[in-house]
Write a protein that holds these residues in place. Structure first.
Motif, PDB file in Angstrom:
ATOM      1  N   PRO A  21       0.902  -1.602  -0.204  1.00 29.75           N
ATOM      2  CA  PRO A  21      -0.128   0.069  -0.238  1.00 29.75           C
ATOM      3  C   PRO A  21       1.028   0.927  -0.220  1.00 29.75           C
ATOM      4  CG  PRO A  21      -0.396  -1.072   2.263  1.00 29.75           C
ATOM      5  CD  PRO A  21       0.883  -2.205   0.775  1.00 29.75           C
ATOM      6  N   GLY A  22       2.084   1.060   0.282  1.00 28.91           N
ATOM      7  CA  GLY A  22       2.829   2.105   0.343  1.00 28.91           C
ATOM      8  C   GLY A  22       3.979   1.949   1.442  1.00 28.91           C
ATOM      9  N   VAL A  23       5.051   2.853   1.527  1.00 30.25           N
ATOM     10  CA  VAL A  23       5.971   2.766   1.662  1.00 30.25           C
ATOM     11  C   VAL A  23       6.663   3.571   3.428  1.00 30.25           C
ATOM     12  CG1 VAL A  23       8.597   2.766   0.800  1.00 30.25           C
ATOM     13  CG2 VAL A  23       7.315   2.168  -0.351  1.00 30.25           C
ATOM     14  N   PRO A  24       7.035   3.304   4.266  1.00 32.68           N
ATOM     15  CA  PRO A  24       7.471   3.914   5.677  1.00 32.68           C
ATOM     16  C   PRO A  24       8.254   4.524   5.296  1.00 32.68           C
ATOM     17  CG  PRO A  24       7.695   1.616   5.672  1.00 32.68           C
ATOM     18  CD  PRO A  24       7.079   1.916   4.861  1.00 32.68           C
ATOM     19  N   PRO A  25       8.453   5.839   6.033  1.00 33.13           N
ATOM     20  CA  PRO A  25       8.693   6.671   5.868  1.00 33.13           C
ATOM     21  C   PRO A  25      10.404   6.643   6.582  1.00 33.13           C
ATOM     22  CG  PRO A  25       8.176   7.468   7.554  1.00 33.13           C
ATOM     23  CD  PRO A  25       7.152   6.257   6.760  1.00 33.13           C
ATOM     24  N   GLY A  26      10.372   5.696   7.985  1.00 36.87           N
ATOM     25  CA  GLY A  26      11.886   5.542   8.404  1.00 36.87           C
ATOM     26  C   GLY A  26      13.030   4.916   7.401  1.00 36.87           C
ATOM     27  N   SER A  27      13.871   4.240   8.534  1.00 40.99           N
ATOM     28  CA  SER A  27      14.932   3.347   8.385  1.00 40.99           C
ATOM     29  C   SER A  27      15.278   2.623   9.025  1.00 40.99           C
ATOM     30  CB  SER A  27      16.099   4.495   7.732  1.00 40.99           C
ATOM     31  OG  SER A  27      16.632   4.990   8.793  1.00 40.99           O
ATOM     32  N   GLY A  28      16.119   2.028   8.869  1.00 40.11           N
ATOM     33  CA  GLY A  28      16.658   0.577   9.838  1.00 40.11           C
ATOM     34  C   GLY A  28      18.081   0.353   9.697  1.00 40.11           C
ATOM     35  N   ALA A  29      18.324  -1.146  10.005  1.00 41.63           N
ATOM     36  CA  ALA A  29      20.001  -1.455  10.208  1.00 41.63           C
ATOM     37  C   ALA A  29      19.056  -3.070  10.247  1.00 41.63           C
ATOM     38  CB  ALA A  29      20.848  -1.312  11.599  1.00 41.63           C
ATOM     39  N   PHE A  30      19.571  -3.803   9.041  1.00 42.13           N
ATOM     40  CA  PHE A  30      19.290  -4.955   8.303  1.00 42.13           C
ATOM     41  C   PHE A  30      20.650  -6.291   8.721  1.00 42.13           C
ATOM     42  CE2 PHE A  30      16.664  -1.622   6.087  1.00 42.13           C
ATOM     43  CZ  PHE A  30      15.544  -2.477   6.409  1.00 42.13           C
ATOM     44  N   ALA A  31      19.860  -7.243   9.825  1.00 39.63           N
ATOM     45  CA  ALA A  31      20.802  -7.917  10.302  1.00 39.63           C
ATOM     46  C   ALA A  31      20.481  -9.118   9.756  1.00 39.63           C
ATOM     47  CB  ALA A  31      21.271  -7.805  11.662  1.00 39.63           C
ATOM     48  N   ASP A  32      21.884  -9.939   9.348  1.00 40.34           N
ATOM     49  CA  ASP A  32      21.459 -11.969   8.944  1.00 40.34           C
ATOM     50  C   ASP A  32      21.655 -12.118  10.066  1.00 40.34           C
ATOM     51  OD1 ASP A  32      22.350 -13.867   7.976  1.00 40.34           O
ATOM     52  OD2 ASP A  32      23.678 -12.872   6.095  1.00 40.34           O
ATOM     53  N   VAL A  33      20.119 -13.100   9.721  1.00 36.69           N
ATOM     54  CA  VAL A  33      19.840 -13.885  10.874  1.00 36.69           C
ATOM     55  C   VAL A  33      21.187 -14.819  11.329  1.00 36.69           C
ATOM     56  CG1 VAL A  33      19.029 -15.844   8.877  1.00 36.69           C
ATOM     57  CG2 VAL A  33      18.175 -15.501  11.612  1.00 36.69           C
ATOM     58  N   ARG A  34      22.108 -15.408   9.505  1.00 36.83           N
ATOM     59  CA  ARG A  34      22.530 -16.342   9.700  1.00 36.83           C
ATOM     60  C   ARG A  34      23.752 -15.590  10.698  1.00 36.83           C
ATOM     61  NH1 ARG A  34      22.525 -16.757   4.063  1.00 36.83           N
ATOM     62  NH2 ARG A  34      22.320 -14.775   4.210  1.00 36.83           N
ATOM     63  N   GLU A  35      23.853 -14.654  10.504  1.00 35.12           N
ATOM     64  CA  GLU A  35      25.724 -13.970  11.554  1.00 35.12           C
ATOM     65  C   GLU A  35      25.365 -13.763  13.314  1.00 35.12           C
ATOM     66  OE1 GLU A  35      28.813 -13.559  10.744  1.00 35.12           O
ATOM     67  OE2 GLU A  35      28.122 -13.913   9.446  1.00 35.12           O
ATOM     68  N   ILE A  36      23.362 -14.015  12.848  1.00 36.83           N
ATOM     69  CA  ILE A  36      23.651 -13.718  14.827  1.00 36.83           C
ATOM     70  C   ILE A  36      23.553 -14.656  15.729  1.00 36.83           C
ATOM     71  CG2 ILE A  36      21.424 -13.123  16.122  1.00 36.83           C
ATOM     72  CD1 ILE A  36      20.405 -11.256  13.881  1.00 36.83           C
ATOM     73  N   ALA A  37      23.221 -16.012  15.443  1.00 34.74           N
ATOM     74  CA  ALA A  37      23.571 -17.344  15.100  1.00 34.74           C
ATOM     75  C   ALA A  37      25.314 -17.799  15.578  1.00 34.74           C
ATOM     76  CB  ALA A  37      22.637 -17.896  14.255  1.00 34.74           C
ATOM     77  N   ARG A  38      25.209 -17.392  14.217  1.00 33.44           N
ATOM     78  CA  ARG A  38      26.958 -17.760  14.826  1.00 33.44           C
ATOM     79  C   ARG A  38      27.519 -16.926  15.430  1.00 33.44           C
ATOM     80  NH1 ARG A  38      26.986 -16.969   8.172  1.00 33.44           N
ATOM     81  NH2 ARG A  38      26.454 -18.394   7.684  1.00 33.44           N
ATOM     82  N   ALA A  39      27.105 -15.674  15.808  1.00 29.35           N
ATOM     83  CA  ALA A  39      28.336 -14.288  16.890  1.00 29.35           C
ATOM     84  C   ALA A  39      27.291 -15.037  18.407  1.00 29.35           C
ATOM     85  CB  ALA A  39      27.743 -13.408  16.890  1.00 29.35           C
ATOM     86  N   GLN A  40      26.871 -15.446  18.606  1.00 32.66           N
ATOM     87  CA  GLN A  40      25.859 -16.540  19.930  1.00 32.66           C
ATOM     88  C   GLN A  40      26.695 -17.546  19.840  1.00 32.66           C
ATOM     89  OE1 GLN A  40      21.652 -16.658  21.055  1.00 32.66           O
ATOM     90  NE2 GLN A  40      20.856 -14.743  20.409  1.00 32.66           N
ATOM     91  N   VAL A  41      26.842 -18.847  19.458  1.00 37.22           N
ATOM     92  CA  VAL A  41      27.245 -19.422  19.525  1.00 37.22           C
ATOM     93  C   VAL A  41      29.054 -18.635  19.884  1.00 37.22           C
ATOM     94  CG1 VAL A  41      28.281 -21.750  17.971  1.00 37.22           C
ATOM     95  CG2 VAL A  41      26.122 -21.228  18.733  1.00 37.22           C
ATOM     96  N   ARG A  42      30.322 -18.637  18.900  1.00 36.54           N
ATOM     97  CA  ARG A  42      30.516 -17.952  19.511  1.00 36.54           C
ATOM     98  C   ARG A  42      31.063 -17.104  20.453  1.00 36.54           C
ATOM     99  NH1 ARG A  42      30.958 -14.652  13.493  1.00 36.54           N
ATOM    100  NH2 ARG A  42      31.243 -16.567  12.471  1.00 36.54           N
ATOM    101  N   ALA A  43      30.059 -16.529  20.819  1.00 36.83           N
ATOM    102  CA  ALA A  43      30.296 -16.050  22.597  1.00 36.83           C
ATOM    103  C   ALA A  43      30.367 -17.255  23.630  1.00 36.83           C
ATOM    104  CB  ALA A  43      28.719 -15.045  22.924  1.00 36.83           C
ATOM    105  N   TRP A  44      29.179 -17.556  23.231  1.00 33.13           N
ATOM    106  CA  TRP A  44      28.906 -18.822  24.595  1.00 33.13           C
ATOM    107  C   TRP A  44      30.301 -20.144  24.625  1.00 33.13           C
ATOM    108  CZ3 TRP A  44      27.898 -24.551  22.847  1.00 33.13           C
ATOM    109  CH2 TRP A  44      28.064 -25.305  23.829  1.00 33.13           C
ATOM    110  N   GLN A  45      31.393 -19.523  22.885  1.00 28.09           N
ATOM    111  CA  GLN A  45      32.589 -20.283  23.224  1.00 28.09           C
ATOM    112  C   GLN A  45      33.663 -20.149  24.142  1.00 28.09           C
ATOM    113  OE1 GLN A  45      31.988 -21.995  19.252  1.00 28.09           O
ATOM    114  NE2 GLN A  45      31.981 -23.447  19.707  1.00 28.09           N
ATOM    115  N   GLN A  46      33.071 -18.500  24.738  1.00 29.36           N
ATOM    116  CA  GLN A  46      34.313 -17.968  24.831  1.00 29.36           C
ATOM    117  C   GLN A  46      34.531 -18.039  26.852  1.00 29.36           C
ATOM    118  OE1 GLN A  46      34.788 -14.405  22.743  1.00 29.36           O
ATOM    119  NE2 GLN A  46      34.925 -15.065  20.884  1.00 29.36           N
TER     120      GLN A  46
END
Length: 330
Positions: A189-214
């Motif tokens: 219906p239309g485009v909202p006027p804001g903006s975002g920061a678009f994160a890759d779900v795969r990178e989020i999962a990898r970061a969580q596992v790396r943090a747990w391993q540290q």
């Protein structure tokens, strides 16, 4: 290898996290609420454990003998009538998982929070030392993500907290994929006027596992990605799909009035509107996220938006949520 438990394992992020954890050789349990959930969890190489966040007994059983809990389950409702259930899940559910984890002597609680804990009330670039304002927000999701994160920080358990921004990637059935499908169907219906920061779900999962391993514990990381206006995001979606899209964004005031009108109608029909006042507020906001701490400490990286969208669209086609790509003309 250690045994770990994942909540929200059949969700968008949870499925990717399961894969990453199984790949480490850990023995992975996953909370499941249905036979279909059991099958999805087992197909990813984890052991399904029947129960949900409202069942304290099931949570005690699920956490027995577990070294770490990865808590990703959350209710992302953005319509007022769902607020009470959302609070029960996001705050009450987190409290029950924490209680079970303490009783089991869990060594690490890995919690998926959100940039929403900071709230749309914060207009500066988000960094981990920026004061969170979720408790002040009129938006229930922001209040509950803030409250759940506080419970984790004050639990006495060693914790790792992740605060993702807008999550994109393969496996998305209910989030930004809805926008992609609207563009493909010519029903945006239309485009909202804001903006975002678009994160890759795969990178989020990898970061969580790396943090747990540290060894570090009692830390939090913001996980952002490429910054873009929603107009630029939708333009790229249209380009990749070969579909026309609006050339201009709607004014924020007009978007909010439209959302309020739909919300009033929805109170009569008792059906969630296509655009809620909460969604209008979120998509009028300009979200800026500094992920440098995660990049430095966890090797986290952003995926360029065109490639991230291409992977998401390819998965949607494979899963039947978008029609097959038409063959190119000779």
């Amino acid at each position: 290898m250690p045994t770990v438990l994942v909540t929200g394992a059949t969700g968008f992020l949870g499925q990717h996290l399961l894969r990453e954890l199984v790949a480490t050789g850990a023995s992975v349990r996953a909370l499941s609420r249905s036979p279909a959930g059991d099958a999805a969890v087992a197909a990813l190489g984890a052991l399904p454990v029947r129960g949900d966040l409202a069942d304290a007994d099931a949570l005690r059983t699920a956490t027995a003998g577990v070294a770490a809990v990865f808590h990703t389950a959350a209710d992302t409702n953005n319509w007022g009538p769902g607020d009470a259930a959302q609070t029960r899940t996001n705050v009450g559910g987190t409290a029950r998982v924490l209680e079970a984890a303490r009783a089991a002597g869990v060594a690490t609680f890995v919690h998926t929070s959100s940039v929403s804990a900071y709230s749309h009330l914060v207009h500066e670039t988000l960094r981990e030392d920026v004061p969170q304002r979720g408790a002040e927000s009129w938006i229930n999701y922001e209040r509950t993500k803030y409250a759940a994160e506080r419970l984790v920080r004050e639990s006495g358990l060693p914790f790792l907290i992740f605060q993702p921004s807008h999550i994109l990637g393969p496996g998305d059935r209910n989030n930004w994929s809805q926008l992609i499908r609207l563009v493909d169907a010519g029903r945006l219906p239309g485009v909202p006027p804001g903006s975002g920061a678009f994160a890759d779900v795969r990178e989020i999962a990898r970061a969580q596992v790396r943090a747990w391993q540290q060894p570090a514990r009692d830390e939090a990381w913001l996980l952002g990605g490429e910054h873009a206006s929603f107009l630029a995001l939708i333009a790229e979606v249209g380009r990749q799909l070969g579909k026309p899209v609006p050339a201009r964004a709607m004014p924020a005031a007009a978007l909010r009035v439209y959302a309020r009108t739909l919300d009033l109608v929805s109170r009569l029909t008792r059906r969630a509107p296509a655009l809620t006042p909460v969604a209008a507020t979120f998509t009028s906001h300009h979200l800026k996220v500094d992920s440098s701490k995660a990049e430095r400490e966890l090797g986290y990286r952003g995926t360029p938006l065109p490639g991230l969208l291409a992977d998401t669209i390819a998965w949607l086609r494979e899963d039947g949520l978008l029609p097959p790509q038409a063959p190119s003309s000779p």
